[in-house]
Scaffold this motif. Structure first.
Motif, PDB file in Angstrom:
ATOM      1  N   TYR A  23       0.837  -1.200   0.000  1.00 19.68           N
ATOM      2  CA  TYR A  23       0.000   0.000   0.000  1.00 19.68           C
ATOM      3  C   TYR A  23       0.874   1.254   0.000  1.00 19.68           C
ATOM      4  O   TYR A  23       0.633   2.195  -0.766  1.00 19.68           O
ATOM      5  CB  TYR A  23      -0.939  -0.009   1.205  1.00 19.68           C
ATOM      6  N   ASP A  24       1.896   1.265   0.851  1.00 17.19           N
ATOM      7  CA  ASP A  24       2.808   2.401   0.903  1.00 17.19           C
ATOM      8  C   ASP A  24       3.478   2.618  -0.450  1.00 17.19           C
ATOM      9  O   ASP A  24       3.566   3.745  -0.929  1.00 17.19           O
ATOM     10  CB  ASP A  24       3.870   2.188   1.982  1.00 17.19           C
ATOM     11  N   LEU A  25       3.921   1.546  -1.048  1.00 22.79           N
ATOM     12  CA  LEU A  25       4.588   1.638  -2.352  1.00 22.79           C
ATOM     13  C   LEU A  25       3.664   2.250  -3.397  1.00 22.79           C
ATOM     14  O   LEU A  25       4.036   3.183  -4.110  1.00 22.79           O
ATOM     15  CB  LEU A  25       5.044   0.249  -2.811  1.00 22.79           C
ATOM     16  N   LEU A  26       2.448   1.730  -3.490  1.00 25.06           N
ATOM     17  CA  LEU A  26       1.526   2.176  -4.532  1.00 25.06           C
ATOM     18  C   LEU A  26       0.918   3.539  -4.234  1.00 25.06           C
ATOM     19  O   LEU A  26       0.540   4.267  -5.152  1.00 25.06           O
ATOM     20  CB  LEU A  26       0.427   1.138  -4.733  1.00 25.06           C
ATOM     21  N   ARG A  27       0.838   3.907  -2.980  1.00 30.75           N
ATOM     22  CA  ARG A  27       0.210   5.171  -2.599  1.00 30.75           C
ATOM     23  C   ARG A  27       1.189   6.344  -2.645  1.00 30.75           C
ATOM     24  O   ARG A  27       0.822   7.449  -3.024  1.00 30.75           O
ATOM     25  CB  ARG A  27      -0.365   5.024  -1.182  1.00 30.75           C
ATOM     26  N   ASN A  28       2.437   6.097  -2.258  1.00 32.23           N
ATOM     27  CA  ASN A  28       3.359   7.203  -2.013  1.00 32.23           C
ATOM     28  C   ASN A  28       4.527   7.323  -2.981  1.00 32.23           C
ATOM     29  O   ASN A  28       5.346   8.213  -2.816  1.00 32.23           O
ATOM     30  CB  ASN A  28       3.919   7.092  -0.583  1.00 32.23           C
ATOM     31  N   ALA A  69      10.770  -5.337  -8.432  1.00 32.90           N
ATOM     32  CA  ALA A  69      12.004  -4.548  -8.525  1.00 32.90           C
ATOM     33  C   ALA A  69      11.782  -3.140  -7.980  1.00 32.90           C
ATOM     34  O   ALA A  69      12.642  -2.598  -7.274  1.00 32.90           O
ATOM     35  CB  ALA A  69      12.496  -4.493  -9.977  1.00 32.90           C
ATOM     36  N   GLU A  70      10.634  -2.554  -8.286  1.00 36.29           N
ATOM     37  CA  GLU A  70      10.316  -1.227  -7.769  1.00 36.29           C
ATOM     38  C   GLU A  70      10.205  -1.253  -6.244  1.00 36.29           C
ATOM     39  O   GLU A  70      10.675  -0.335  -5.561  1.00 36.29           O
ATOM     40  CB  GLU A  70       9.019  -0.707  -8.388  1.00 36.29           C
ATOM     41  N   ALA A  71       9.599  -2.288  -5.709  1.00 44.69           N
ATOM     42  CA  ALA A  71       9.489  -2.415  -4.254  1.00 44.69           C
ATOM     43  C   ALA A  71      10.866  -2.552  -3.610  1.00 44.69           C
ATOM     44  O   ALA A  71      11.154  -1.915  -2.586  1.00 44.69           O
ATOM     45  CB  ALA A  71       8.602  -3.608  -3.894  1.00 44.69           C
ATOM     46  N   LEU A  72      11.724  -3.369  -4.190  1.00 43.78           N
ATOM     47  CA  LEU A  72      13.073  -3.536  -3.645  1.00 43.78           C
ATOM     48  C   LEU A  72      13.874  -2.233  -3.758  1.00 43.78           C
ATOM     49  O   LEU A  72      14.624  -1.876  -2.844  1.00 43.78           O
ATOM     50  CB  LEU A  72      13.794  -4.679  -4.348  1.00 43.78           C
ATOM     51  N   ASN A  73      13.700  -1.512  -4.852  1.00 48.36           N
ATOM     52  CA  ASN A  73      14.360  -0.224  -5.015  1.00 48.36           C
ATOM     53  C   ASN A  73      13.910   0.746  -3.918  1.00 48.36           C
ATOM     54  O   ASN A  73      14.734   1.443  -3.322  1.00 48.36           O
ATOM     55  CB  ASN A  73      14.050   0.360  -6.397  1.00 48.36           C
ATOM     56  N   THR A  74      12.640   0.775  -3.652  1.00 51.67           N
ATOM     57  CA  THR A  74      12.116   1.654  -2.616  1.00 51.67           C
ATOM     58  C   THR A  74      12.654   1.253  -1.249  1.00 51.67           C
ATOM     59  O   THR A  74      13.020   2.108  -0.436  1.00 51.67           O
ATOM     60  CB  THR A  74      10.575   1.644  -2.632  1.00 51.67           C
TER      61      THR A  74
END
Length: 125
Positions: A23-28, A69-74
């Motif tokens: 949720y944090d990833l997709l929201r922020n 990959a985007e989640a790991l980058n974040t």
């Protein structure tokens, strides 16, 4: 039995943490919103072009890899910011390399998407 219930609650709460992170990833994070928009677009194209099962598998696999990959980058960015709040050349390199991993997955997934769509529209498959 009590130990099993405690173990199960711990495992279930892990899903809660995962959903909170997603949720944090997709929201922020703006880049994840772009990746989700591309994913939704590709789902629409896949549906409209009546992709066979194997193409759906490829679309979902590529999309999952880009979002992971985007989640790991974040996550890397959060950790680097935590341990090195001041400027550090190695901290910057760590962030750049993590972002590069996202770039690789996104570019190659995009190429694969173009090939799948081309094949369905003009390749006969």
């Amino acid at each position: 039995m009590k130990r099993l219930i405690s173990y199960s609650r711990g495992r279930l709460s892990a899903f809660g943490y995962a959903f909170r992170g997603a949720y944090d990833l997709l929201r922020n994070h703006a880049p994840s919103k772009i990746h989700m928009a591309a994913f939704v677009t590709m789902i629409g194209l896949s549906w409209g072009l009546d992709f066979p099962l194997w193409k759906w598998v490829v679309v979902l696999l590529c999309s999952g890899m880009v979002l992971a990959a985007e989640a790991l980058n974040t996550a890397v960015e959060y950790v680097v910011d935590l341990v090195s709040p001041e400027y550090n050349i190695l901290a910057g390199k760590a962030k750049d390399v993590a972002a590069g991993a996202v770039l690789f997955t996104a570019v190659f997934s995009g190429i694969i998407a173009l090939l799948l769509v081309y094949d369905s529209m003009w390749g006969g498959g």
